[in-house]
Design a protein around this motif. Structure first.
Motif, PDB file in Angstrom:
ATOM      1  N   GLY A 189       5.029  -8.021 -26.579  1.00  0.00           N
ATOM      2  CA  GLY A 189       3.934  -8.122 -25.633  1.00  0.00           C
ATOM      3  C   GLY A 189       3.160  -6.822 -25.535  1.00  0.00           C
ATOM      4  N   VAL A 190       1.859  -6.918 -25.352  1.00  0.00           N
ATOM      5  CA  VAL A 190       1.000  -5.745 -25.182  1.00  0.00           C
ATOM      6  C   VAL A 190       0.452  -5.750 -23.764  1.00  0.00           C
ATOM      7  N   LEU A 191       0.474  -4.573 -23.121  1.00  0.00           N
ATOM      8  CA  LEU A 191      -0.014  -4.437 -21.749  1.00  0.00           C
ATOM      9  C   LEU A 191      -0.866  -3.184 -21.635  1.00  0.00           C
ATOM     10  N   ALA A 192      -1.965  -3.285 -20.889  1.00  0.00           N
ATOM     11  CA  ALA A 192      -2.879  -2.158 -20.716  1.00  0.00           C
ATOM     12  C   ALA A 192      -2.257  -1.104 -19.810  1.00  0.00           C
ATOM     13  N   TYR A 193      -2.343   0.145 -20.244  1.00  0.00           N
ATOM     14  CA  TYR A 193      -1.723   1.262 -19.537  1.00  0.00           C
ATOM     15  C   TYR A 193      -2.729   2.401 -19.439  1.00  0.00           C
ATOM     16  N   GLY A 194      -2.746   3.069 -18.296  1.00  0.00           N
ATOM     17  CA  GLY A 194      -3.670   4.183 -18.131  1.00  0.00           C
ATOM     18  C   GLY A 194      -3.384   4.938 -16.860  1.00  0.00           C
ATOM     19  N   THR A 195      -4.333   5.717 -16.434  1.00  0.00           N
ATOM     20  CA  THR A 195      -4.187   6.499 -15.216  1.00  0.00           C
ATOM     21  C   THR A 195      -5.475   6.432 -14.423  1.00  0.00           C
ATOM     22  N   VAL A 196      -5.416   6.873 -13.186  1.00  0.00           N
ATOM     23  CA  VAL A 196      -6.618   6.965 -12.362  1.00  0.00           C
ATOM     24  C   VAL A 196      -7.384   8.228 -12.742  1.00  0.00           C
ATOM     25  N   GLY A 197      -8.678   8.100 -12.961  1.00  0.00           N
ATOM     26  CA  GLY A 197      -9.494   9.258 -13.305  1.00  0.00           C
ATOM     27  C   GLY A 197     -10.904   9.101 -12.791  1.00  0.00           C
ATOM     28  N   ASN A 198     -11.644  10.183 -12.726  1.00  0.00           N
ATOM     29  CA  ASN A 198     -13.030  10.134 -12.274  1.00  0.00           C
ATOM     30  C   ASN A 198     -13.926   9.589 -13.385  1.00  0.00           C
ATOM     31  N   ILE A 199     -14.676   8.560 -13.050  1.00  0.00           N
ATOM     32  CA  ILE A 199     -15.612   7.921 -13.979  1.00  0.00           C
ATOM     33  C   ILE A 199     -16.999   7.930 -13.349  1.00  0.00           C
ATOM     34  N   TYR A 200     -17.990   8.196 -14.169  1.00  0.00           N
ATOM     35  CA  TYR A 200     -19.381   8.197 -13.727  1.00  0.00           C
ATOM     36  C   TYR A 200     -19.889   6.761 -13.686  1.00  0.00           C
ATOM     37  N   HIS A 201     -20.132   6.237 -12.496  1.00  0.00           N
ATOM     38  CA  HIS A 201     -20.528   4.846 -12.311  1.00  0.00           C
ATOM     39  C   HIS A 201     -22.028   4.751 -12.037  1.00  0.00           C
ATOM     40  N   TRP A 238      -4.476   3.096 -23.516  1.00  0.00           N
ATOM     41  CA  TRP A 238      -4.266   4.415 -22.918  1.00  0.00           C
ATOM     42  C   TRP A 238      -5.053   5.528 -23.609  1.00  0.00           C
ATOM     43  N   ASP A 239      -5.499   5.301 -24.838  1.00  0.00           N
ATOM     44  CA  ASP A 239      -6.184   6.354 -25.590  1.00  0.00           C
ATOM     45  C   ASP A 239      -7.674   6.089 -25.773  1.00  0.00           C
ATOM     46  N   MET A 240      -8.205   5.067 -25.119  1.00  0.00           N
ATOM     47  CA  MET A 240      -9.569   4.619 -25.415  1.00  0.00           C
ATOM     48  C   MET A 240     -10.646   5.439 -24.724  1.00  0.00           C
ATOM     49  N   TRP A 241     -10.550   5.580 -23.401  1.00  0.00           N
ATOM     50  CA  TRP A 241     -11.650   6.158 -22.629  1.00  0.00           C
ATOM     51  C   TRP A 241     -11.299   7.555 -22.126  1.00  0.00           C
ATOM     52  N   LYS A 242     -12.257   8.442 -22.204  1.00  0.00           N
ATOM     53  CA  LYS A 242     -12.081   9.792 -21.665  1.00  0.00           C
ATOM     54  C   LYS A 242     -11.859   9.722 -20.148  1.00  0.00           C
ATOM     55  N   ASN A 243     -10.886  10.507 -19.686  1.00  0.00           N
ATOM     56  CA  ASN A 243     -10.573  10.708 -18.259  1.00  0.00           C
ATOM     57  C   ASN A 243      -9.661   9.647 -17.640  1.00  0.00           C
ATOM     58  N   VAL A 244      -9.318   8.596 -18.369  1.00  0.00           N
ATOM     59  CA  VAL A 244      -8.335   7.641 -17.831  1.00  0.00           C
ATOM     60  C   VAL A 244      -7.185   7.436 -18.817  1.00  0.00           C
ATOM     61  N   GLY A 245      -6.950   8.414 -19.689  1.00  0.00           N
ATOM     62  CA  GLY A 245      -5.875   8.322 -20.662  1.00  0.00           C
ATOM     63  C   GLY A 245      -4.522   8.591 -20.025  1.00  0.00           C
ATOM     64  N   ALA A 246      -3.467   8.304 -20.767  1.00  0.00           N
ATOM     65  CA  ALA A 246      -2.105   8.505 -20.277  1.00  0.00           C
ATOM     66  C   ALA A 246      -1.178   8.689 -21.469  1.00  0.00           C
ATOM     67  N   ASP A 247       0.064   9.067 -21.198  1.00  0.00           N
ATOM     68  CA  ASP A 247       1.055   9.295 -22.255  1.00  0.00           C
ATOM     69  C   ASP A 247       2.035   8.129 -22.287  1.00  0.00           C
TER      70      ASP A 247
END
Length: 293
Positions: A189-201, A238-247
């Motif tokens: 199974g694949v699940l989306a993983y990331g972190t909270v980060g500041n994004i320009y909306h 987790w590696d796609m978008w700048k500022n919301v990445g994770a390990d």
């Protein structure tokens, strides 16, 4: 327009040049996949866009131009967000290769995309939880999901004689997951993983930048994997978008006290996984050159 960082190597000399024994899955980056068996090729949530800087800044290569593909029986979409329902990415697969597209109604009616949808009526299929669809030698089951940022998200369970694959889009833990685990024995199974980060909306306010929570954190991704009773968990996105990445390597520590997932695997864009055995499968050219030496 799609600009492939890798030219046509990946789709021509890797994905389409392989003759899989069972179900093989190539990771396209973001939350997209190519699923291939000896009889069938399916794309799931393909996204080959550049992002929308400065809001979403793509941090990984674009592995292919879909116009270079020659094999596709169907495209499946989990929800309406642009990095899942992206006409420049699925359009050539549908228009040039005659593939059907399957997506929730909101993905067609309220897409996160300003432009032509490229979903001809004779190729357009609306899905909802509870449906079961046969594509070649794959049985694809539409089930529930929990993405608070999406209008009408779904998940997909893909069954083949060699094993079962699960893709939840950007879902957090969902009530439906325990029922899915009761109904299916999921190998991977694949699940989306990331972190909270500041994004320009900029869509909200030309000056708006604020903390953004789009994906599972470590606790949520393990909760979801445990509810699904996954044999193998692969964290993605987790590696796609700048500022919301994770390990993703830290997830194994979260998971140690749970019965599932039994294996946590870290992959990168372009990697291939076989459903019936753990580990990343090396690219075809590398495997064959090593065999010759």
């Amino acid at each position: 327009m799609v600009h492939s960082t890798w030219g046509d190597w990946f789709v021509r000399d890797e994905v389409e040049a392989v003759e899989p024994d069972g179900l093989s899955i190539w990771y396209l980056g973001c939350n997209g996949y190519v699923l291939r068996t000896p009889e069938t090729t399916v794309y799931l949530d393909p996204y080959f866009g550049d992002g929308t800087p400065p809001r979403t800044i793509r941090m990984i290569p674009v592995p292919m131009d879909p116009a270079d593909a020659t094999q596709c029986d169907a495209v499946f979409v989990t929800h309406e967000h642009i990095d899942h329902m992206h006409p420049p990415s699925y359009g050539p697969l549908v228009e040039d290769l005659g593939a059907d597209i399957y997506a929730p109604e909101a993905s067609y009616d309220e897409p996160d995309y300003d432009g032509e949808m490229r979903a001809p009526d004779d190729r357009k299929n609306v899905v909802e939880p509870g449906q079961d669809i046969e594509i070649g030698d794959l049985s694809i089951h539409v089930r529930g999901s929990n993405d608070p940022d999406a209008i009408e998200p779904v998940s997909y369970v893909v069954e083949h004689d060699s094993g079962t694959f699960f893709a939840a889009g950007d879902s957090r833990p969902a009530e439906a997951f325990s029922d899915i685990a009761d109904e299916f024995d999921i190998d991977l199974g694949v699940l989306a993983y990331g972190t909270v980060g500041n994004i320009y909306h900029s869509e909200d306010d030309p000056t708006a930048t604020y903390p953004t929570d789009w994906y599972n954190d470590g606790n949520q991704v393990v909760e979801a994997a445990n509810d699904l009773d996954l044999d193998r968990l692969v964290p993605v996105h987790w590696d796609m978008w700048k500022n919301v990445g994770a390990d993703p390597k830290t997830i194994a520590e979260y998971a140690t006290s749970f019965a599932a997932p039994r294996v946590v695997e870290t992959i990168s864009i372009g990697d291939r996984l076989d459903i019936d055995r753990p580990g990343v499968v090396g690219v075809r050219d590398l495997r064959e050159s090593q065999h010759r030496t």
